[in-house]
Scaffold this motif. Structure first.
Motif, short mmCIF file in Angstrom:
data_model
loop_
_atom_site.label_atom_id
_atom_site.label_comp_id
_atom_site.label_asym_id
_atom_site.label_seq_id
_atom_site.Cartn_x
_atom_site.Cartn_y
_atom_site.Cartn_z
N LEU A 22 4.99 -12.24 7.36
CA LEU A 22 5.58 -10.98 6.91
C LEU A 22 4.77 -10.35 5.79
O LEU A 22 4.49 -9.14 5.82
CB LEU A 22 7.02 -11.21 6.45
CG LEU A 22 8.08 -11.44 7.52
CD1 LEU A 22 9.41 -11.81 6.89
CD2 LEU A 22 8.24 -10.21 8.40
N LEU A 23 4.41 -11.14 4.81
CA LEU A 23 3.65 -10.61 3.68
C LEU A 23 2.25 -10.18 4.11
O LEU A 23 1.73 -9.17 3.61
CB LEU A 23 3.56 -11.67 2.58
CG LEU A 23 4.88 -12.03 1.91
CD1 LEU A 23 4.68 -13.15 0.91
CD2 LEU A 23 5.48 -10.81 1.22
N LEU A 24 1.66 -10.91 5.05
CA LEU A 24 0.34 -10.53 5.53
C LEU A 24 0.39 -9.17 6.23
O LEU A 24 -0.51 -8.34 6.07
CB LEU A 24 -0.20 -11.60 6.49
CG LEU A 24 -1.62 -11.38 7.02
CD1 LEU A 24 -2.62 -11.41 5.86
CD2 LEU A 24 -1.97 -12.45 8.04
N SER A 25 1.47 -8.93 6.99
CA SER A 25 1.62 -7.62 7.64
C SER A 25 1.79 -6.51 6.62
O SER A 25 1.32 -5.39 6.81
CB SER A 25 2.80 -7.65 8.61
OG SER A 25 4.03 -7.73 7.90
N MET A 26 2.48 -6.80 5.49
CA MET A 26 2.67 -5.79 4.46
C MET A 26 1.37 -5.52 3.72
O MET A 26 1.12 -4.38 3.28
CB MET A 26 3.75 -6.25 3.47
CG MET A 26 5.13 -6.33 4.06
SD MET A 26 6.34 -6.97 2.87
CE MET A 26 6.34 -5.66 1.64
N TRP A 27 0.54 -6.54 3.54
CA TRP A 27 -0.70 -6.36 2.79
C TRP A 27 -1.81 -5.74 3.63
O TRP A 27 -2.81 -5.27 3.07
CB TRP A 27 -1.17 -7.71 2.26
CG TRP A 27 -0.26 -8.30 1.23
CD1 TRP A 27 0.63 -7.63 0.45
CD2 TRP A 27 -0.13 -9.68 0.88
NE1 TRP A 27 1.31 -8.49 -0.37
CE2 TRP A 27 0.87 -9.77 -0.13
CE3 TRP A 27 -0.75 -10.85 1.31
CZ2 TRP A 27 1.25 -10.96 -0.71
CZ3 TRP A 27 -0.38 -12.05 0.73
CH2 TRP A 27 0.60 -12.10 -0.28
N THR A 28 -1.66 -5.74 4.95
CA THR A 28 -2.67 -5.12 5.80
C THR A 28 -2.64 -3.61 5.62
O THR A 28 -1.58 -3.00 5.47
CB THR A 28 -2.42 -5.48 7.28
OG1 THR A 28 -2.34 -6.90 7.41
CG2 THR A 28 -3.53 -4.95 8.16
N ASN A 29 -3.79 -3.00 5.65
CA ASN A 29 -3.90 -1.56 5.44
C ASN A 29 -3.02 -0.79 6.41
O ASN A 29 -3.01 -1.06 7.61
CB ASN A 29 -5.36 -1.14 5.60
CG ASN A 29 -5.56 0.33 5.33
OD1 ASN A 29 -5.47 1.16 6.23
ND2 ASN A 29 -5.84 0.66 4.07
N LEU A 30 -2.26 0.16 5.88
CA LEU A 30 -1.33 0.94 6.69
C LEU A 30 -2.03 1.72 7.78
O LEU A 30 -1.56 1.80 8.92
CB LEU A 30 -0.52 1.87 5.79
CG LEU A 30 0.44 2.84 6.49
CD1 LEU A 30 1.51 2.07 7.25
CD2 LEU A 30 1.07 3.79 5.48
N LEU A 31 -3.16 2.32 7.45
CA LEU A 31 -3.90 3.10 8.44
C LEU A 31 -4.38 2.22 9.57
O LEU A 31 -4.32 2.61 10.76
CB LEU A 31 -5.08 3.80 7.76
CG LEU A 31 -5.78 4.89 8.54
CD1 LEU A 31 -4.83 6.02 8.88
CD2 LEU A 31 -6.98 5.43 7.75
#
Length: 290
Positions: free
Chosen positions: A112-121
């Motif tokens: 979950l945290l890895l998905s949040m830290w991945t660049n939004l674009l």
């Protein structure tokens, strides 16, 4: 005698430092909020009623135009759908995380945290690849025989809803997990011993106790969805514009700060109203029933 008095004076405790009283201790924080939050909003409010001519013409144009009303409707419909779907998916995930073994919970939290830290674009472009007519999702559906021709999943509100739901899920799972973890398991056991079945334990015990976390997560997701810009602009296209895109167009392309300020102020009023409603109905409830 004097020697004893001198020794007593030497070991006497030093007077405690005075604590800051009044507003002196919070003045820097108040100044920061006033300069960087209140002042810009006030300037925006003034420009919305002063440009291009003084009055409430910008607000009348926003409310009276069918095009702008459609953009408002798109914004609230998508935000509501994203919030509802995020709740439906996020609650079971948060409950599963609360009852899982600690090591497995840590792994899922890392994902979950890895998905949040991945660049939004980058995440949004990944969904564009997955949702296009020749993308993996359409190929899988055709291969399974569920559809005969590719579905239109991008450049519409469907793609916006899918992409934004994926992005918003962590923001509702985390507060729900925190609340569910505080619920005493013996409460559910007591309900079962009193004759409640699983459905009654869920609807009459677990959901009411988790309501503060659900309300906080839903409010966060809905408010963030109202002002989202990148994902709707890439997955939705110009035909399905949302309010944040409209504000950006007013300010950047049309250089119409009056209309942009009016639209932004409407968004701010809606956000504050929702926050007030949340405080009124669930703000004083004790999470987890403790």
């Amino acid at each position: 005698m004097s020697t004893y008095s001198d020794a007593s004076a030497a070991i006497a405790p030093l007077p405690k430092a005075r604590r800051a009283t009044g507003f002196g201790g919070v003045l820097p924080a108040l100044a920061f909020v006033a300069i960087f939050f209140i002042a810009p909003v006030a300037v925006l409010l003034l420009r919305s009623v002063l440009e291009p001519v003084p009055g409430f013409g910008n607000y009348a144009q926003l409310i009276g135009s069918a095009t702008y009303l459609k953009i408002f409707a798109n914004t609230f419909i998508v935000s509501g759908l994203v919030t509802a779907i995020s709740l439906l998916i996020g609650f079971p995930v948060a409950w599963a995380l609360a009852i899982m073994p600690g090591r497995l919970t840590s792994v899922i939290f890392a994902i979950l945290l890895l998905s949040m830290w991945t660049n939004l674009l980058a995440r949004t472009y990944a969904w564009m690849v997955l949702l296009q007519r020749t993308g993996l999702i359409n190929k899988m559906l055709i291969g399974m025989g569920l559809i005969d021709k590719p579905l239109a999943l991008v450049n519409n509100l469907t793609g916006v809803t899918i992409g934004m739901t994926y992005i918003m899920l962590p923001f509702i799972i985390l507060p729900l997990y925190g609340v569910i973890r505080k619920i005493d398991p013996s409460t559910l056991q007591a309900a079962a011993l009193c004759g409640a079945n699983r459905w009654q334990c869920l609807t009459r015990v677990l959901l009411p106790l988790a309501m503060p976390g659900m309300a906080a997560g839903a409010l966060m997701v809905f408010v963030m969805s109202l002002g989202y810009f990148v994902t709707p602009s890439l997955l939705g296209g110009t035909a399905n514009m949302m309010l944040a895109e409209l504000i950006a167009q007013f300010v950047q392309s049309l250089v119409n700060w009056g209309m942009g300020g009016a639209a932004a102020l409407v968004l701010l009023v809606v956000t504050l109203s929702l926050y007030a409603v949340q405080l009124r109905f669930v703000g004083n409830q004790n999470p987890g029933g403790r």
